[in-house]
Design an enzyme around this catalytic site. Structure first.
Site, PDB file in Angstrom:
ATOM      1  N   GLY A  72     -10.526   8.734   2.661  1.00 27.29           N
ATOM      2  CA  GLY A  72     -10.580   7.646   1.681  1.00 27.29           C
ATOM      3  C   GLY A  72     -10.502   6.298   2.374  1.00 27.29           C
TER       4      GLY A  72
ATOM      5  N   ARG B 129     -15.852  12.454   3.579  1.00 28.19           N
ATOM      6  CA  ARG B 129     -14.986  13.641   3.653  1.00 28.19           C
ATOM      7  C   ARG B 129     -15.931  14.749   4.083  1.00 28.19           C
ATOM      8  NH1 ARG B 129     -10.113  12.045   1.735  1.00 28.19           N
ATOM      9  NH2 ARG B 129     -10.039  10.652  -0.057  1.00 28.19           N
TER      10      ARG B 129
ATOM     11  N   ASP C 258      -4.291  12.305   6.803  1.00 23.81           N
ATOM     12  CA  ASP C 258      -3.939  13.571   7.462  1.00 23.81           C
ATOM     13  C   ASP C 258      -5.156  14.465   7.729  1.00 23.81           C
ATOM     14  OD1 ASP C 258      -4.182  14.215   4.765  1.00 23.81           O
ATOM     15  OD2 ASP C 258      -2.654  15.775   4.846  1.00 23.81           O
TER      16      ASP C 258
ATOM     17  N   THR D 132      -4.758   4.825   5.139  1.00 23.27           N
ATOM     18  CA  THR D 132      -4.817   5.460   3.821  1.00 23.27           C
ATOM     19  C   THR D 132      -3.946   4.672   2.859  1.00 23.27           C
ATOM     20  OG1 THR D 132      -4.112   7.363   2.497  1.00 23.27           O
ATOM     21  CG2 THR D 132      -3.058   7.135   4.625  1.00 23.27           C
TER      22      THR D 132
ATOM     23  N   ASP E  94      -2.299   5.917   0.564  1.00 24.45           N
ATOM     24  CA  ASP E  94      -1.223   6.780   0.057  1.00 24.45           C
ATOM     25  C   ASP E  94       0.130   6.586   0.749  1.00 24.45           C
ATOM     26  OD1 ASP E  94      -3.084   7.788  -1.632  1.00 24.45           O
ATOM     27  OD2 ASP E  94      -3.112   9.817  -0.812  1.00 24.45           O
TER      28      ASP E  94
ATOM     29  N   ASP F 170       1.343   8.254   3.093  1.00 24.29           N
ATOM     30  CA  ASP F 170       1.989   9.570   3.173  1.00 24.29           C
ATOM     31  C   ASP F 170       2.006  10.168   4.582  1.00 24.29           C
ATOM     32  OD1 ASP F 170      -0.726   9.922   3.299  1.00 24.29           O
ATOM     33  OD2 ASP F 170      -0.807  11.603   1.903  1.00 24.29           O
TER      34      ASP F 170
ATOM     35  N   ARG G 263      -2.376  11.234  -3.759  1.00 25.63           N
ATOM     36  CA  ARG G 263      -2.690  12.648  -4.002  1.00 25.63           C
ATOM     37  C   ARG G 263      -1.461  13.555  -4.043  1.00 25.63           C
ATOM     38  NH1 ARG G 263      -7.870  14.576  -1.574  1.00 25.63           N
ATOM     39  NH2 ARG G 263      -7.454  12.848  -0.192  1.00 25.63           N
TER      40      ARG G 263
HETATM   41  O1  F6P Z   1      -6.222   9.548   0.097  1.00 23.24           O
HETATM   42  C1  F6P Z   1      -6.489   8.418  -0.619  1.00 23.24           C
HETATM   43  C2  F6P Z   1      -6.912   8.762  -2.035  1.00 23.24           C
HETATM   44  O2  F6P Z   1      -7.285   7.555  -2.680  1.00 23.24           O
HETATM   45  C3  F6P Z   1      -5.870   9.519  -2.856  1.00 23.24           C
HETATM   46  O3  F6P Z   1      -4.888   8.675  -3.385  1.00 23.24           O
HETATM   47  C4  F6P Z   1      -6.733  10.172  -3.881  1.00 23.24           C
HETATM   48  O4  F6P Z   1      -6.120  11.335  -4.383  1.00 23.24           O
HETATM   49  C5  F6P Z   1      -7.962  10.525  -3.112  1.00 23.24           C
HETATM   50  O5  F6P Z   1      -8.031   9.621  -2.033  1.00 23.24           O
HETATM   51  C6  F6P Z   1      -9.242  10.460  -3.884  1.00 23.24           C
HETATM   52  O6  F6P Z   1     -10.280  10.796  -3.027  1.00 23.24           O
HETATM   53  P1  F6P Z   1     -11.815  10.761  -3.424  1.00 23.24           P
HETATM   54  O7  F6P Z   1     -12.191   9.314  -3.562  1.00 23.24           O
HETATM   55  O8  F6P Z   1     -12.514  11.419  -2.291  1.00 23.24           O
HETATM   56  O9  F6P Z   1     -11.944  11.492  -4.710  1.00 23.24           O
END
Ligand code: F6P
Length: 319
Positions: A11, A72, A103, A126, A128, A130, A172
């Site tokens: 992300g 991703r 991660d 990120t 998050d 995390d 997440r």
């Molecule tokens: O990891 C960052 C994040 O924004 C999370 O908070 C969220 O769950 C996820 O990415 C969403 O990812 P995507 O945009 O690939 O659906």
């Protein structure tokens, strides 16, 4: 070490551009050629490499997103994909790599080092927050400020109508965003994945607040009851209380990075170049208590980074 590569992955997070700029500038100062890999691990496998210079990285420090794009990448989860990526890095004469992401990115980076011996250093990018081994990740500060601004606006309308709102924020598996913005926006209840949400206790808070009054509940998307929608349904089914649901979503990932994110991204960018030059690999460069720290990549995901206890405590005493 003569030529290093840099990519952003997973992300996107505000501050990634400031990070790219810092890596290019510091790399250049240290006499290195800096190559950008376009599109994260997908671009690495496909061989999308572009040389970076001062001109390409000018005027990006204030921009959200990432000029190197991101992805991703399913293919990188397989050994075959990783071998193709390592072949591309060798073909382009890359002596070391900087991976900015979360991660998933770090799992991939660890595999590149252990399976192919490619020197690689991670930086925490990120929203998050995390990742263990750093107090804050690049993008987190901007995301919480974006979320807080949106929540303040929803509070205005919630207050005018005396409505109950469930507002879902990103994160997440982690409740950092929810906890910080919940406290900053005076939420009546904060639901995070780290703790079980107690619907009866939530109901008591709603009743205490007064059903004709505004009640704002902040929900981390990873909450075990199914996010804001799940909790709102549960309150409806169990107590027959109507509510509004607002999912802030990807708005939290965009926008111009805050000063804190720009500085953190620049600092860790500079430190990551120097870490590669010092022969480090398979580590993340983070910031702990104001100092730059280096931790093995594996440690960043092996231990769950706890939401600070003082935030949890504040969340219960301030309501
Ligand atoms: O990891 C960052 C994040 O924004 C999370 O908070 C969220 O769950 C996820 O990415 C969403 O990812 P995507 O945009 O690939 O659906």
């Amino acid at each position: 070490m003569k030529r290093i590569a840099l990519f952003t992955s997973g992300g996107d997070a505000p501050g990634m551009n400031a990070h790219i700029r810092a890596v290019e500038r510091v790399g250049e100062k240290r006499g290195l050629e800096v190559i950008g890999i376009v599109g994260g691990y997908s671009g690495m496998i496909a061989g999308h490499f572009e040389p970076l210079d001062r001109i390409r990285t000018a005027n990006i420090i204030d921009r959200g997103g990432t000029i190197l794009k991101t992805s991703r990448c399913e293919e990188f989860l397989n050994e075959e994909g990783r071998t193709r990526a390592a072949d591309q890095l060798r073909k382009h004469g890359i002596d070391g790599v900087i991976a900015c992401g979360g991660d998933g990115t770090f799992h991939g980076a660890h595999a590149l080092w252990t399976e192919h011996g490619i020197p690689i250093v991670g930086t925490p990018g990120t929203i998050d927050n995390d990742l263990a081994g750093t107090d804050y990740t690049i993008g987190y500060d901007t995301a919480i400020n974006t979320a807080a601004q949106a929540i303040d606006k929803i509070r205005d309308t919630a207050d005018s109508h005396g409505r109950l709102f469930f507002i879902e924020v990103m994160g997440r598996h982690a409740g950092f965003i929810a906890m910080d913005v919940g406290i900053a926006c005076g939420a009546e209840y904060i639901a995070v994945p780290e703790t079980m949400t107690d619907i009866d206790e939530l109901y008591r808070r709603i009743v205490t607040q007064g059903r004709d009054k505004r009640t704002v509940v902040i929900v981390g998307e990873g909450d075990e009851l199914g996010g804001a929608l799940g909790i709102s349904k549960e309150i409806q089914n169990r107590y027959g209380i109507e509510s509004k649901v607002s999912i802030l979503g990807h708005i939290q990932r965009g926008g111009s990075p805050t000063v804190r994110d720009r500085v953190l991204a620049s600092r860790l960018g500079a430190a990551s170049v120097d870490a590669l030059l010092a022969g480090r690999s398979d580590v993340m460069i983070g910031e702990v208590a104001g100092s730059v720290r280096t931790v093995p990549l594996e440690e960043t995901w092996a231990t769950r980074k706890p939401v600070p206890g003082y935030l949890m405590e504040l969340a219960t005493i301030l309501v």
